[in-house]
Design a protein around this motif. Structure first.
Motif, short mmCIF file in Angstrom:
data_model
loop_
_atom_site.label_atom_id
_atom_site.label_comp_id
_atom_site.label_asym_id
_atom_site.label_seq_id
_atom_site.Cartn_x
_atom_site.Cartn_y
_atom_site.Cartn_z
N LEU A 19 0.86 -1.18 0.00
CA LEU A 19 0.00 0.00 0.00
C LEU A 19 0.89 1.22 0.00
O LEU A 19 1.75 1.37 0.87
CB LEU A 19 -0.90 0.03 1.24
CG LEU A 19 -1.66 1.34 1.48
CD1 LEU A 19 -2.62 1.64 0.33
CD2 LEU A 19 -2.40 1.29 2.82
N ASP A 60 2.99 -6.20 -6.02
CA ASP A 60 1.82 -5.55 -6.56
C ASP A 60 1.58 -4.34 -5.67
O ASP A 60 1.98 -4.34 -4.49
CB ASP A 60 0.59 -6.47 -6.51
CG ASP A 60 0.66 -7.58 -7.56
OD1 ASP A 60 1.28 -7.36 -8.61
OD2 ASP A 60 0.08 -8.65 -7.30
N THR A 61 0.92 -3.30 -6.19
CA THR A 61 0.72 -2.09 -5.41
C THR A 61 -0.73 -1.62 -5.49
O THR A 61 -1.41 -1.82 -6.50
CB THR A 61 1.64 -0.96 -5.89
OG1 THR A 61 1.45 -0.76 -7.28
CG2 THR A 61 3.10 -1.27 -5.61
N ILE A 62 -1.16 -1.00 -4.39
CA ILE A 62 -2.41 -0.27 -4.35
C ILE A 62 -2.08 1.10 -3.78
O ILE A 62 -1.05 1.27 -3.12
CB ILE A 62 -3.51 -0.99 -3.53
CG1 ILE A 62 -3.02 -1.31 -2.11
CG2 ILE A 62 -3.98 -2.24 -4.25
CD1 ILE A 62 -4.08 -1.96 -1.22
N GLN A 106 -8.61 1.48 2.69
CA GLN A 106 -7.68 0.35 2.51
C GLN A 106 -7.44 -0.39 3.82
O GLN A 106 -7.05 -1.57 3.81
CB GLN A 106 -6.35 0.82 1.92
CG GLN A 106 -6.47 1.44 0.55
CD GLN A 106 -6.90 0.45 -0.53
OE1 GLN A 106 -7.00 -0.76 -0.32
NE2 GLN A 106 -7.19 0.97 -1.69
#
Length: 144
Positions: free
Chosen positions: A9, A31-33, A44
């Protein structure tokens, strides 16, 4: 079945720094948010148990929201590894990370991005091994 990629995150309101952080972490297999404000970051927090690591800027827009965001994330995932990136001096009250839990490392903006990946791997390793850094909180800060 392939192993899930780690999920980072990124809480940052500056688009170029978000892209830089994403690029650095993607190169390491993350992976990214993203969240650009406290409201998005709090949303989140509900999925914090799926997040492998959080990279949080303390100052978002006109608000110093980073500490609140870290507390909210850790309510859902108490040992969530966090790397704080801030332009505040280490001794500034706005940069105080006491009481926010473990593991947390601080990097100074803008130069701290060179140390981002090692810092992320460090806090993840602390959780994996249970090894807390020796010497107290100031020794865990990275002045880059």
């Amino acid at each position: 079945m392939s192993e899930a990629r780690p999920l980072a995150l990124i809480v940052e309101d500056e688009a170029l720094l978000t892209l830089l952080t994403e690029s650095l972490l993607a190169a390491e297999g993350f992976d990214t948010i993203f969240a650009v404000c406290e409201t998005e970051a709090m949303a989140q927090a509900a999925v914090a148990d799926r997040i492998t690591v959080a990279v949080v800027n303390l100052h978002l827009g006109d608000d110093v929201a980073g500490q609140r965001i870290i507390r909210a994330l850790r309510q859902h995932a108490p040992n969530l590894p966090v790397v704080v990136i801030t332009g505040f001096d280490n001794d500034a009250p706005q940069a105080d990370l006491r009481g926010l839990g473990w593991p947390t490392l601080r990097l100074h903006k803008p130069g701290g991005y060179d140390a981002l990946v090692p810092a992320v791997l460090n806090v993840m390793e602390q959780v994996r091994t249970g090894a807390r850094p020796a010497g107290g909180r100031r020794h865990t800060d990275h002045n880059v």
